[in-house]
Each structure stands twice: as C-alpha cells, then as structure tokens.
Design a protein around this motif. Structure first.
Motif, PDB file in Angstrom:
ATOM      1  N   PHE A 146       0.798  -1.218   0.000  1.00 34.20           N
ATOM      2  CA  PHE A 146       0.000   0.000   0.000  1.00 34.20           C
ATOM      3  C   PHE A 146       0.837   1.279   0.000  1.00 34.20           C
ATOM      4  O   PHE A 146       0.441   2.266  -0.618  1.00 34.20           O
ATOM      5  CB  PHE A 146      -1.012  -0.033   1.155  1.00 34.20           C
ATOM      6  N   LEU A 147       1.983   1.286   0.657  1.00 37.48           N
ATOM      7  CA  LEU A 147       2.875   2.449   0.572  1.00 37.48           C
ATOM      8  C   LEU A 147       3.418   2.625  -0.848  1.00 37.48           C
ATOM      9  O   LEU A 147       3.332   3.725  -1.409  1.00 37.48           O
ATOM     10  CB  LEU A 147       4.014   2.359   1.591  1.00 37.48           C
ATOM     11  N   PRO A 148       3.951   1.568  -1.480  1.00 41.16           N
ATOM     12  CA  PRO A 148       4.383   1.743  -2.878  1.00 41.16           C
ATOM     13  C   PRO A 148       3.227   2.138  -3.806  1.00 41.16           C
ATOM     14  O   PRO A 148       3.429   2.897  -4.751  1.00 41.16           O
ATOM     15  CB  PRO A 148       4.940   0.369  -3.266  1.00 41.16           C
ATOM     16  N   THR A 149       2.027   1.645  -3.511  1.00 38.48           N
ATOM     17  CA  THR A 149       0.870   2.048  -4.313  1.00 38.48           C
ATOM     18  C   THR A 149       0.676   3.554  -4.229  1.00 38.48           C
ATOM     19  O   THR A 149       0.445   4.220  -5.245  1.00 38.48           O
ATOM     20  CB  THR A 149      -0.400   1.311  -3.836  1.00 38.48           C
ATOM     21  N   GLY A 150       0.799   4.106  -3.024  1.00 35.83           N
ATOM     22  CA  GLY A 150       0.683   5.556  -2.858  1.00 35.83           C
ATOM     23  C   GLY A 150       1.750   6.309  -3.630  1.00 35.83           C
ATOM     24  O   GLY A 150       1.472   7.342  -4.254  1.00 35.83           O
ATOM     25  N   VAL A 151       2.968   5.804  -3.600  1.00 30.86           N
ATOM     26  CA  VAL A 151       4.073   6.444  -4.334  1.00 30.86           C
ATOM     27  C   VAL A 151       3.801   6.381  -5.837  1.00 30.86           C
ATOM     28  O   VAL A 151       3.979   7.378  -6.559  1.00 30.86           O
ATOM     29  CB  VAL A 151       5.426   5.789  -3.981  1.00 30.86           C
ATOM     30  N   ILE A 152       3.355   5.227  -6.313  1.00 28.50           N
ATOM     31  CA  ILE A 152       3.064   5.075  -7.748  1.00 28.50           C
ATOM     32  C   ILE A 152       1.901   5.969  -8.155  1.00 28.50           C
ATOM     33  O   ILE A 152       1.927   6.585  -9.232  1.00 28.50           O
ATOM     34  CB  ILE A 152       2.815   3.597  -8.104  1.00 28.50           C
ATOM     35  N   VAL A 153       0.886   6.086  -7.295  1.00 22.10           N
ATOM     36  CA  VAL A 153      -0.235   6.986  -7.613  1.00 22.10           C
ATOM     37  C   VAL A 153       0.252   8.435  -7.685  1.00 22.10           C
ATOM     38  O   VAL A 153      -0.202   9.197  -8.543  1.00 22.10           O
ATOM     39  CB  VAL A 153      -1.385   6.813  -6.592  1.00 22.10           C
ATOM     40  N   LEU A 154       1.180   8.811  -6.836  1.00 21.12           N
ATOM     41  CA  LEU A 154       1.772  10.152  -6.928  1.00 21.12           C
ATOM     42  C   LEU A 154       2.479  10.322  -8.276  1.00 21.12           C
ATOM     43  O   LEU A 154       2.341  11.356  -8.944  1.00 21.12           O
ATOM     44  CB  LEU A 154       2.749  10.391  -5.774  1.00 21.12           C
ATOM     45  N   ILE A 155       3.225   9.305  -8.691  1.00 22.05           N
ATOM     46  CA  ILE A 155       3.897   9.350  -9.998  1.00 22.05           C
ATOM     47  C   ILE A 155       2.864   9.428 -11.123  1.00 22.05           C
ATOM     48  O   ILE A 155       3.045  10.165 -12.101  1.00 22.05           O
ATOM     49  CB  ILE A 155       4.841   8.135 -10.172  1.00 22.05           C
ATOM     50  N   LEU A 156       1.762   8.675 -10.981  1.00 23.97           N
ATOM     51  CA  LEU A 156       0.697   8.741 -11.991  1.00 23.97           C
ATOM     52  C   LEU A 156       0.113  10.150 -12.072  1.00 23.97           C
ATOM     53  O   LEU A 156      -0.172  10.651 -13.157  1.00 23.97           O
ATOM     54  CB  LEU A 156      -0.413   7.740 -11.670  1.00 23.97           C
ATOM     55  N   TRP A 157      -0.077  10.762 -10.915  1.00 27.60           N
ATOM     56  CA  TRP A 157      -0.606  12.122 -10.898  1.00 27.60           C
ATOM     57  C   TRP A 157       0.358  13.068 -11.615  1.00 27.60           C
ATOM     58  O   TRP A 157      -0.060  13.874 -12.448  1.00 27.60           O
ATOM     59  CB  TRP A 157      -0.848  12.572  -9.451  1.00 27.60           C
ATOM     60  N   LEU A 158       1.652  12.956 -11.279  1.00 25.89           N
ATOM     61  CA  LEU A 158       2.653  13.818 -11.905  1.00 25.89           C
ATOM     62  C   LEU A 158       2.726  13.579 -13.411  1.00 25.89           C
ATOM     63  O   LEU A 158       2.747  14.535 -14.200  1.00 25.89           O
ATOM     64  CB  LEU A 158       4.025  13.593 -11.261  1.00 25.89           C
ATOM     65  N   SER A 159       2.748  12.317 -13.820  1.00 24.14           N
ATOM     66  CA  SER A 159       2.825  12.027 -15.258  1.00 24.14           C
ATOM     67  C   SER A 159       1.532  12.437 -15.961  1.00 24.14           C
ATOM     68  O   SER A 159       1.568  12.899 -17.106  1.00 24.14           O
ATOM     69  CB  SER A 159       3.140  10.546 -15.507  1.00 24.14           C
ATOM     70  N   GLY A 160       0.408  12.301 -15.280  1.00 20.79           N
ATOM     71  CA  GLY A 160      -0.864  12.755 -15.859  1.00 20.79           C
ATOM     72  C   GLY A 160      -0.885  14.259 -16.073  1.00 20.79           C
ATOM     73  O   GLY A 160      -1.361  14.750 -17.102  1.00 20.79           O
ATOM     74  N   MET A 161      -0.364  14.999 -15.090  1.00 21.65           N
ATOM     75  CA  MET A 161      -0.284  16.451 -15.237  1.00 21.65           C
ATOM     76  C   MET A 161       0.649  16.817 -16.386  1.00 21.65           C
ATOM     77  O   MET A 161       0.363  17.713 -17.185  1.00 21.65           O
ATOM     78  CB  MET A 161       0.203  17.111 -13.934  1.00 21.65           C
ATOM     79  N   TYR A 162       1.749  16.097 -16.499  1.00 20.57           N
ATOM     80  CA  TYR A 162       2.697  16.321 -17.592  1.00 20.57           C
ATOM     81  C   TYR A 162       2.011  16.059 -18.935  1.00 20.57           C
ATOM     82  O   TYR A 162       2.084  16.882 -19.857  1.00 20.57           O
ATOM     83  CB  TYR A 162       3.915  15.402 -17.424  1.00 20.57           C
ATOM     84  N   LEU A 163       1.330  14.908 -19.025  1.00 17.75           N
ATOM     85  CA  LEU A 163       0.664  14.558 -20.280  1.00 17.75           C
ATOM     86  C   LEU A 163      -0.461  15.531 -20.619  1.00 17.75           C
ATOM     87  O   LEU A 163      -0.775  15.735 -21.794  1.00 17.75           O
ATOM     88  CB  LEU A 163       0.120  13.132 -20.209  1.00 17.75           C
ATOM     89  N   PHE A 164      -1.049  16.150 -19.621  1.00 15.49           N
ATOM     90  CA  PHE A 164      -2.127  17.104 -19.861  1.00 15.49           C
ATOM     91  C   PHE A 164      -1.588  18.468 -20.293  1.00 15.49           C
ATOM     92  O   PHE A 164      -2.062  19.060 -21.260  1.00 15.49           O
ATOM     93  CB  PHE A 164      -2.984  17.247 -18.593  1.00 15.49           C
ATOM     94  N   PHE A 165      -0.585  18.966 -19.567  1.00 14.30           N
ATOM     95  CA  PHE A 165      -0.144  20.342 -19.794  1.00 14.30           C
ATOM     96  C   PHE A 165       0.887  20.508 -20.905  1.00 14.30           C
ATOM     97  O   PHE A 165       0.932  21.556 -21.546  1.00 14.30           O
ATOM     98  CB  PHE A 165       0.394  20.954 -18.494  1.00 14.30           C
ATOM     99  N   VAL A 166       1.734  19.522 -21.154  1.00  9.83           N
ATOM    100  CA  VAL A 166       2.770  19.677 -22.175  1.00  9.83           C
ATOM    101  C   VAL A 166       2.179  19.952 -23.558  1.00  9.83           C
ATOM    102  O   VAL A 166       2.634  20.875 -24.242  1.00  9.83           O
ATOM    103  CB  VAL A 166       3.743  18.476 -22.173  1.00  9.83           C
ATOM    104  N   PRO A 167       1.143  19.218 -23.999  1.00 10.05           N
ATOM    105  CA  PRO A 167       0.571  19.554 -25.317  1.00 10.05           C
ATOM    106  C   PRO A 167      -0.018  20.975 -25.361  1.00 10.05           C
ATOM    107  O   PRO A 167       0.105  21.673 -26.375  1.00 10.05           O
ATOM    108  CB  PRO A 167      -0.538  18.518 -25.514  1.00 10.05           C
ATOM    109  N   ILE A 168      -0.605  21.424 -24.264  1.00  5.42           N
ATOM    110  CA  ILE A 168      -1.164  22.786 -24.222  1.00  5.42           C
ATOM    111  C   ILE A 168      -0.038  23.812 -24.330  1.00  5.42           C
ATOM    112  O   ILE A 168      -0.127  24.766 -25.116  1.00  5.42           O
ATOM    113  CB  ILE A 168      -1.967  22.992 -22.911  1.00  5.42           C
TER     114      ILE A 168
END
Length: 171
Positions: free
Chosen positions: A141-163
């Motif tokens: 569950f701790l690594p899951t939280g870390v990976i979800v943080l990475i998913l959030w960061l990569s999601g923000m990257y994938l959202f904002f970079v094209p804009i």
C-alpha cells in the motif's frame, strides 16, 4: 542505451503504473469513500448516543459486568475488550469488544444505550492494508501511494505539455 522520449515514455510509465496499482488503489478508493461516510451511515459505524448526566457514577467493574450481559459481544473478561472510549461530555462509554461489537453505556445510570456491530475498524484496516498483513502496509500500500503520486505527476505532464507546446507554436 535507448534515448528518453518524454511523451512516449511518460505514457508508458503512466499506463504500466496504473495497471500495477489498480487493485490496491481500488481498495483504497472504495474504503476511503466508505470512511468518508462513517459518521453519516450507521451501518459503517454506530452513531454515538448522548445523555445528560450529573455525575460519572459507574465503575470499571460495572462496565465489565454490563458488557458481559450483551451476548453478541462475547465478553467474558477484560481480555475480550479491545478498548474503552469514554466520552464524559456525552455521558457515555463505548465498549469495543474484540469481535467488533460496540456497546454504549450511560455513565451515570449504567444502562445500555446501544449495541451495534462496528465495521469502520475493519474498513480502516482494509484501507491501510493491515487487514491483509502488517507487511502489506509497507510493501504493497505504501508503494501504491508512491506510484499513484507518480501517476498524478505524469498525468499532469501529459495534460499540460501539449497545451504549452501549442501555445509556443502559435507565438
């Protein structure tokens, strides 16, 4: 060694990370939603009764003997009780049996106000992973939280970079 391609590699990390944490994170989401409702839904956690009292007049021995009278709680002695939650401002004590039954007792008269099964504790254990095993908290569950943080960061990257890219091309 292969060169880093920011967009493509970020999408791969995002996709594989989401797949990797899908089951533990689903458990965290569902149990988190249930825990948000624990004060509103009696099925999750019994509502706390309130009584007006003048004095706190019952003793620990009274609490034990009153609790022993509740058959569902299966209390024979103090070792069957997980904890006492004393609420002098509400005039009650909550007796939590190890089998998750809760007994609410009036602190002045010693009457039973409510008995109910308490599910919020098991939902919390599922939420943090300790229900599965103590090691699951740190190793799943701790690594899951870390990976979800990475998913959030990569999601923000994938959202904002094209804009940002489109804006820079317009200029």
């Amino acid at each position: 060694m292969r060169k880093w391609h920011s967009g493509r590699d970020t999408r791969k990390i995002h996709r594989w990370g989401a797949l990797l944490v899908s089951i533990p994170f689903l458990i965290v989401i569902i149990t988190g939603l249930l825990l948000q409702l624990k004060k509103e839904v009696e099925w999750i956690q019994p509502n706390t009764e309130e009584v007006a009292i003048d004095t706190l007049s019952i003793r620990f021995s009274d609490i034990l003997s009153i609790s022993q009278g509740v058959l569902e709680a299966q209390i024979k002695d103090w070792s069957d009780i997980d904890r006492l939650d004393v609420r002098p401002d509400k005039g009650i004590v909550k007796v939590r049996a190890k089998n998750r039954w809760e007994i609410q007792i009036d602190l002045e008269r010693g009457t039973i106000l409510k008995t109910a099964y308490r599910r919020s504790d098991i939902i919390e254990q599922l939420h943090d992973g300790s229900w599965f095993h103590d090691a699951a908290k740190l190793w799943v569950f701790l690594p899951t939280g870390v990976i979800v943080l990475i998913l959030w960061l990569s999601g923000m990257y994938l959202f904002f970079v094209p804009i940002l890219f489109k804006r820079s091309r317009r200029r």
